[in-house]
Write a protein that holds these residues in place. Structure first.
Motif, PDB file in Angstrom:
ATOM      1  N   VAL A 200       0.837  -1.200   0.000  1.00 36.33           N
ATOM      2  CA  VAL A 200       0.000   0.000   0.000  1.00 36.33           C
ATOM      3  C   VAL A 200       0.866   1.242   0.000  1.00 36.33           C
ATOM      4  CG1 VAL A 200      -1.672   1.277   1.344  1.00 36.33           C
ATOM      5  CG2 VAL A 200      -1.909  -1.160   1.095  1.00 36.33           C
ATOM      6  N   LYS A 201       2.040   1.129   0.623  1.00 35.44           N
ATOM      7  CA  LYS A 201       2.919   2.304   0.608  1.00 35.44           C
ATOM      8  C   LYS A 201       3.421   2.585  -0.795  1.00 35.44           C
ATOM      9  CE  LYS A 201       4.850   2.092   5.063  1.00 35.44           C
ATOM     10  NZ  LYS A 201       6.172   2.163   5.557  1.00 35.44           N
ATOM     11  N   VAL A 202       3.670   1.506  -1.538  1.00 31.75           N
ATOM     12  CA  VAL A 202       4.054   1.725  -2.934  1.00 31.75           C
ATOM     13  C   VAL A 202       2.942   2.453  -3.658  1.00 31.75           C
ATOM     14  CG1 VAL A 202       4.625   0.571  -5.075  1.00 31.75           C
ATOM     15  CG2 VAL A 202       5.485  -0.329  -2.937  1.00 31.75           C
ATOM     16  N   LEU A 203       1.724   2.012  -3.379  1.00 32.30           N
ATOM     17  CA  LEU A 203       0.572   2.676  -3.987  1.00 32.30           C
ATOM     18  C   LEU A 203       0.541   4.143  -3.628  1.00 32.30           C
ATOM     19  CD1 LEU A 203      -2.126   2.561  -5.471  1.00 32.30           C
ATOM     20  CD2 LEU A 203      -3.188   1.975  -3.327  1.00 32.30           C
ATOM     21  N   LEU A 204       0.855   4.442  -2.363  1.00 34.95           N
ATOM     22  CA  LEU A 204       0.844   5.829  -1.927  1.00 34.95           C
ATOM     23  C   LEU A 204       1.862   6.650  -2.702  1.00 34.95           C
ATOM     24  CD1 LEU A 204       0.491   5.570   1.911  1.00 34.95           C
ATOM     25  CD2 LEU A 204      -1.020   6.745   0.390  1.00 34.95           C
ATOM     26  N   CYS A 205       3.045   6.062  -2.893  1.00 36.94           N
ATOM     27  CA  CYS A 205       4.064   6.791  -3.666  1.00 36.94           C
ATOM     28  C   CYS A 205       3.551   7.050  -5.065  1.00 36.94           C
ATOM     29  CB  CYS A 205       5.347   5.967  -3.752  1.00 36.94           C
ATOM     30  SG  CYS A 205       6.109   5.693  -2.174  1.00 36.94           S
ATOM     31  N   GLU A 206       2.927   6.047  -5.628  1.00 35.97           N
ATOM     32  CA  GLU A 206       2.389   6.193  -6.972  1.00 35.97           C
ATOM     33  C   GLU A 206       1.350   7.301  -7.008  1.00 35.97           C
ATOM     34  OE1 GLU A 206       3.487   4.401  -9.465  1.00 35.97           O
ATOM     35  OE2 GLU A 206       2.143   5.344 -10.911  1.00 35.97           O
ATOM     36  N   LEU A 207       0.497   7.321  -5.972  1.00 36.82           N
ATOM     37  CA  LEU A 207      -0.548   8.329  -5.902  1.00 36.82           C
ATOM     38  C   LEU A 207       0.048   9.718  -5.805  1.00 36.82           C
ATOM     39  CD1 LEU A 207      -3.260   6.907  -3.544  1.00 36.82           C
ATOM     40  CD2 LEU A 207      -3.437   7.377  -5.942  1.00 36.82           C
ATOM     41  N   SER A 208       1.099   9.835  -5.015  1.00 39.79           N
ATOM     42  CA  SER A 208       1.652  11.170  -4.837  1.00 39.79           C
ATOM     43  C   SER A 208       2.285  11.654  -6.122  1.00 39.79           C
ATOM     44  CB  SER A 208       2.669  11.183  -3.709  1.00 39.79           C
ATOM     45  OG  SER A 208       3.788  10.425  -4.074  1.00 39.79           O
ATOM     46  N   ARG A 209       2.726  10.671  -6.940  1.00 36.09           N
ATOM     47  CA  ARG A 209       3.252  11.076  -8.240  1.00 36.09           C
ATOM     48  C   ARG A 209       2.150  11.562  -9.149  1.00 36.09           C
ATOM     49  NH1 ARG A 209       5.569   8.759 -12.457  1.00 36.09           N
ATOM     50  NH2 ARG A 209       4.193   6.987 -12.159  1.00 36.09           N
ATOM     51  N   LYS A 210       1.054  10.822  -9.142  1.00 30.93           N
ATOM     52  CA  LYS A 210       0.008  11.112 -10.110  1.00 30.93           C
ATOM     53  C   LYS A 210      -0.841  12.303  -9.716  1.00 30.93           C
ATOM     54  CE  LYS A 210      -1.201   6.860 -12.467  1.00 30.93           C
ATOM     55  NZ  LYS A 210      -1.755   7.320 -13.726  1.00 30.93           N
TER      56      LYS A 210
ATOM     57  N   VAL B  24      -5.751  -3.077  -3.692  1.00 33.40           N
ATOM     58  CA  VAL B  24      -4.478  -3.586  -3.176  1.00 33.40           C
ATOM     59  C   VAL B  24      -4.719  -4.453  -1.952  1.00 33.40           C
ATOM     60  CG1 VAL B  24      -2.299  -2.922  -2.143  1.00 33.40           C
ATOM     61  CG2 VAL B  24      -3.154  -1.680  -4.093  1.00 33.40           C
ATOM     62  N   MET B 135       4.167   0.775  -9.510  1.00 43.47           N
ATOM     63  CA  MET B 135       2.845   0.169  -9.583  1.00 43.47           C
ATOM     64  C   MET B 135       2.042   0.927 -10.621  1.00 43.47           C
ATOM     65  SD  MET B 135       0.133  -0.195  -6.551  1.00 43.47           S
ATOM     66  CE  MET B 135       0.924  -1.420  -5.585  1.00 43.47           C
TER      67      MET B 135
END
Lengths: 338, 282
Positions: A200-210, B24, B135
């Motif tokens: 989920v943290k990876v997802l968060l990083c992705e979200l902060s990018r997008k 997820v 991801m």
């Protein structure tokens, strides 16, 4: 009611007493609660839902891993709790099929500032806590969150409060003295931690990018009197309520005093009668049944306790808020000097 | 509302973080024999934009030759969701994994039947296997290709996919982001003075960046952009020049108000505890 329905559905009852020291909430749950409030919100009715998760007895922790909203009834109060119960059972069954923890560990509700520490809250929490020892209630404040500070608090009824609710709903003064419960001890707040797995943290990083969100810099704005006003106004209305309650209580005390007097008087009369009769040689009369005189009902002290809790909540909020604003003002002054 | 836009093709997909988190989380909970999971996406479709507000996984089995999806589960879950959010409808489906397989077409067929978008459901993939070091979140829509009347195949067109959220969601995501660099997985919610501190730090950062930029321009290292310059001068001009005495008096009166409120709050609390003690004595 929602509480009893869910309790019946859960089917797990732990007998040993349980102290919860912290609450761990998954990021998913936080977002789901927020979304539910946003979608339903605005209305006077609070949004409610159930929390699912695990109880970690070793670390005295409640982990909340999922949640689902309960449909709020709107105007049809007659809509039976049977439907609601079906909904909850069905939801938990479906969750089980996809390997979600399906144990009910509590419920959540949205609040407006702190105005929902009232009797229904206590009753619902009591029903949950009676069946599931470790259940908590999460209160989420959408107004504060929008201003930039995620406001999510977990509460439980203290041991003393549980005992009180369990034995009687009357809450007479003597009972309270016996248990020595003050307003701050009714509901205890438990620290909340947000937990996210690494994926989920990876997802968060992705979200902060997008989604590079604009900073909510207006958190630093100095025009804060509106908030303060609201807070003070709520405080005043709560104090009025306490005043009313205190009035009722003093009424009750007067009534008790009067009742005592009446009892005394009737006893005395009896005795005099008996003395008379004895002097005339008649058989003494039966002691009149003094309990026929109505004992005044003791008003429930629960409300005053809860109001007390609410008031102290407001005071705390006001103080926190004031400290923030003071900090901002000092900042502004320092800047100006330069 | 949706009726008017039914004929439009899906042009853009906006996903809420809730849906992504749910996906997820479901992926992490899957049973070990399924390499990927699929599920339904719920949301609204308006003016060519699909807004995905929620997602739930649907159990399914996938072998070399066939695919079976627990349709009853899907429809039951949808029923329950509808009871709470009457506005959401099925807008598509998701799958984890980086590529689109042959089975995706079959699953897509099912969703064509149930979605309310007449031009076909949206398919979102989330690359939970983290190929390529990140991801990837992609959205597709299916189009039929080939010669009409003869064999037809389907092609999944990529549709731009972005993340949108309510402001409260954004705040929560940001709080959670704060914990991403820390080794342990938990993050406790900060207290309020810390909030002020953090906001000031951010503002300082922004100011620093602006300062650096201006220095660069003055030093000739960066070509001056007149629009940026104009914006900067607007910002500087908007700071009102107040008489310092006036400012002092404003600040002090503000502080007095706040201190008064703090004092009142303290009095009320003292009164409360006193009252309680008295009633317990009586």
């Amino acid at each position: 009611m929602a509480a009893s329905a869910a309790v019946a559905a859960s089917g797990t009852v732990k007998e040993e007493s349980f102290k919860v020291e912290n609450v761990q909430v998954d990021g998913l749950v936080v977002l789901k609660i927020i979304q539910h409030c946003e979608q339903e919100g605005g209305g006077p009715e609070a949004v409610q839902g159930n929390l699912l998760g695990l109880v970690d007895e070793v670390n005295k922790r409640v982990e909340i891993t999922n949640c689902f909203p309960t449909p709020h009834r709107g105007d049809e109060e007659e809509e039976d709790s049977g439907q609601l119960q079906e909904y909850q059972i069905e939801m938990m069954r479906l969750m089980r099929e996809v390997n979600v923890d399906h144990m009910l560990v509590g419920w959540y509700q949205s609040t407006f500032v702190r105005s929902s520490i009232n009797r229904t809250l206590v009753e619902s929490q009591f029903t949950y806590q009676k069946a599931i020892k470790a259940s908590v209630v999460l209160l989420y404040d959408p107004v504060q969150t929008v201003q930039g500070c995620l406001s999510l608090k977990a509460y439980r009824l203290s041991e003393a409060a549980m005992e009180m609710c369990r034995d009687s709903w009357e809450y007479s003064v003597d009972y309270l003295n016996k248990l020595d419960v003050t307003h701050s001890e009714m509901l205890e707040e438990i620290p909340v931690k947000i937990h996210n797995s690494h994926l989920v943290k990876v997802l968060l990083c992705e979200l902060s990018r997008k989604d590079p969100e604009p900073e909510p810099v207006d958190f630093l704005s100095l025009g804060t009197s509106v908030e303060l006003e609201k807070n003070v106004r709520l405080l005043m209305s709560a104090i009025d309520d306490v005043g009313g309650d205190a009035g009722k209580f003093s009424n009750y005390q007067r009534q008790v005093a009067r009742h005592q007097q009446q009892v005394q008087q009737s006893l005395q009369k009896r005795q005099q009668e008996n003395a008379h009769r004895a002097s005339r040689g008649d058989a003494p009369l039966q002691e009149e049944d003094v309990s026929k005189l109505k004992v005044p009902q003791c008003p429930s002290r629960l409300d005053s306790l809860l109001l007390g809790k609410q008031i102290s909540g407001y005071c705390q909020d006001a103080r926190q808020f004031a400290s923030q604003s003071l900090a901002k003002l000092f900042l502004a002054r320092a800047l100006q000097d330069q | 509302m949706a009726g008017m836009d039914r004929a439009r093709v899906v042009e853009r997909v906006r996903v809420h973080p809730v849906a992504l988190f749910a996906i997820v989380d479901a992926y992490q909970r899957r049973s070990d024999d399924t390499p990927r999971i699929i599920g339904t996406l719920l949301g609204t479709f308006q003016k060519g934009t699909v807004e995905v507000k929620a997602a739930f996984p649907v159990p399914h089995q996938e072998t070399e030759d066939e695919v079976s999806v627990d349709l009853e589960f899907a429809s039951n879950m949808l029923e329950l969701h509808k009871k709470v959010n009457t506005k959401d409808s099925i807008v598509g489906w998701f799958a984890t994994g980086a590529t689109i397989t042959a089975h995706s077409n079959l699953i897509n067929e099912y969703y064509i039947r149930t979605t309310t978008i007449s031009t076909g459901p949206v398919h979102v993939t989330i690359d939970t296997a983290l190929t390529g070091g990140k991801m990837g979140i992609n959205a597709y829509r299916r189009a039929v290709m080939g010669v009409p009347g003869r064999t037809q195949g389907s092609l999944f067109f990529s549709v731009p996919c972005e993340v949108c959220s309510y402001s409260a969601e954004r705040v929560a995501v940001k709080e959670m982001l704060g914990g991403k660099k820390v080794g342990d997985k938990t993050l406790s919610l900060g207290t309020d003075p810390e909030q002020v501190l953090r906001s000031t730090e951010k503002m300082l950062e922004v100011l620093q960046r602006i300062g650096d930029y201006v220095d660069d321009v003055l030093g000739g290292r960066v070509v001056a952009d007149s629009s940026v310059g104009r914006m900067l001068s607007d910002v500087v001009a908007s700071v009102p020049s107040i008489d310092p005495e006036q400012f002092e008096s404003m600040v002090t009166s503000g502080m007095e108000d706040l201190l008064m409120v703090v004092y009142l709050a303290n009095i009320t609390q003292a009164q409360l505890s006193l009252g309680e003690k008295l009633t317990s004595i009586l």
